[in-house]
Design an enzyme around this catalytic site. Structure first.
Site, PDB file in Angstrom:
ATOM      1  N   ASN A  43       0.750  -1.337   0.036  1.00 27.79           N
ATOM      2  CA  ASN A  43       0.015   0.032   0.019  1.00 27.79           C
ATOM      3  C   ASN A  43       0.882   1.192  -0.107  1.00 27.79           C
ATOM      4  O   ASN A  43       1.929   1.305   0.624  1.00 27.79           O
ATOM      5  CB  ASN A  43      -0.882   0.016   1.305  1.00 27.79           C
ATOM      6  CG  ASN A  43      -1.951  -1.222   1.238  1.00 27.79           C
ATOM      7  OD1 ASN A  43      -2.558  -1.441   0.181  1.00 27.79           O
ATOM      8  ND2 ASN A  43      -2.117  -1.693   2.438  1.00 27.79           N
ATOM      9  N   HIS A  74       6.782  -1.328   3.359  1.00 30.14           N
ATOM     10  CA  HIS A  74       6.378  -2.655   3.743  1.00 30.14           C
ATOM     11  C   HIS A  74       5.589  -3.432   2.735  1.00 30.14           C
ATOM     12  O   HIS A  74       4.827  -2.692   2.241  1.00 30.14           O
ATOM     13  CB  HIS A  74       5.885  -2.654   5.262  1.00 30.14           C
ATOM     14  CG  HIS A  74       4.491  -2.146   5.432  1.00 30.14           C
ATOM     15  ND1 HIS A  74       4.220  -0.730   5.739  1.00 30.14           N
ATOM     16  CD2 HIS A  74       3.117  -2.518   5.346  1.00 30.14           C
ATOM     17  CE1 HIS A  74       3.126  -0.336   5.582  1.00 30.14           C
ATOM     18  NE2 HIS A  74       2.345  -1.361   5.098  1.00 30.14           N
TER      19      HIS A  74
HETATM   20  P1  AMP Z   1      -0.875  -0.535   5.799  1.00 33.25           P
HETATM   21  O1  AMP Z   1      -2.223  -0.231   5.562  1.00 33.25           O
HETATM   22  O2  AMP Z   1      -0.259  -1.175   4.602  1.00 33.25           O
HETATM   23  O3  AMP Z   1       0.188   0.497   6.378  1.00 33.25           O
HETATM   24  O4  AMP Z   1      -0.501  -1.801   6.925  1.00 33.25           O
HETATM   25  C1  AMP Z   1      -0.084  -1.772   8.273  1.00 33.25           C
HETATM   26  C2  AMP Z   1      -0.179  -3.085   9.042  1.00 33.25           C
HETATM   27  O5  AMP Z   1       0.467  -3.035  10.128  1.00 33.25           O
HETATM   28  C3  AMP Z   1      -1.740  -3.366   9.089  1.00 33.25           C
HETATM   29  O6  AMP Z   1      -2.055  -4.515   8.608  1.00 33.25           O
HETATM   30  C4  AMP Z   1      -1.444  -3.508  10.982  1.00 33.25           C
HETATM   31  O7  AMP Z   1      -2.326  -4.652  11.168  1.00 33.25           O
HETATM   32  C5  AMP Z   1      -0.128  -3.832  10.926  1.00 33.25           C
HETATM   33  N1  AMP Z   1       0.638  -3.549  12.223  1.00 33.25           N
HETATM   34  C6  AMP Z   1       0.675  -2.212  12.984  1.00 33.25           C
HETATM   35  N2  AMP Z   1       1.130  -2.287  14.053  1.00 33.25           N
HETATM   36  C7  AMP Z   1       1.628  -3.439  14.068  1.00 33.25           C
HETATM   37  C8  AMP Z   1       2.352  -4.270  15.252  1.00 33.25           C
HETATM   38  N3  AMP Z   1       2.753  -3.704  16.308  1.00 33.25           N
HETATM   39  N4  AMP Z   1       2.509  -5.364  14.997  1.00 33.25           N
HETATM   40  C9  AMP Z   1       2.207  -6.079  13.897  1.00 33.25           C
HETATM   41  N5  AMP Z   1       1.579  -5.439  12.908  1.00 33.25           N
HETATM   42  C10 AMP Z   1       1.058  -4.085  13.024  1.00 33.25           C
END
Ligand code: AMP
Length: 116
Positions: A86, A99
């Protein structure tokens, strides 16, 4: 980037369920999984979006290699998987540290339901 949550995770300041670490690239389970396998593949270096990745071609290659390695290690290389990156507002990027989501372990639905 002291406050970036993924910087804090890769520095070990926030715990995560780590599945892979090359030194430059870390992979850990998403805390809100959307599939039986849902892993985030994250460079240690703070790079905000995919738009910035072409300036780091070696790291981009390492990320791709990490995605394939994690897919193999998680047993979904042959059954199949999806990689999602994303970017920015319309892409729904919540964490401004580049990521990739690696999803698998079940039949994934159609990717886009509304092209309008
Ligand atoms: P995005 O919307 O592509 O920025 O995705 C961010 C992702 O990070 C989401 O799917 C969240 O569930 C994940 N996320 C956020 N904080 C954490 C965390 N502390 N540990 C694991 N996953 C996380």
């Amino acid at each position: 980037m002291a406050e970036c949550i993924f910087c804090r995770i890769v520095r070990g300041e926030i715990s995560c369920d780590k599945v892979y670490d090359t030194g430059q690239v870390v992979a850990f389970k998403d805390r809100n999984p959307k599939a039986p396998v849902h892993v985030l593949v994250v460079p240690r270096q703070h790079i905000e979006t995919i738009n910035d990745l072409p300036r780091h071609p070696e790291l981009a290659a390492e990320i791709l290699n990490a995605i394939a390695s994690v897919a193999r290690a998680c047993g979904i290389a042959e059954s199949g998987f999806r990689v999602i990156g994303n970017a920015n507002r319309d892409g729904g990027q919540e964490v401004p540290h580049v990521h990739f989501h690696l999803l698998g372990g079940r039949q994934l639905g159609a990717m886009v339901s509304d092209a309008s």
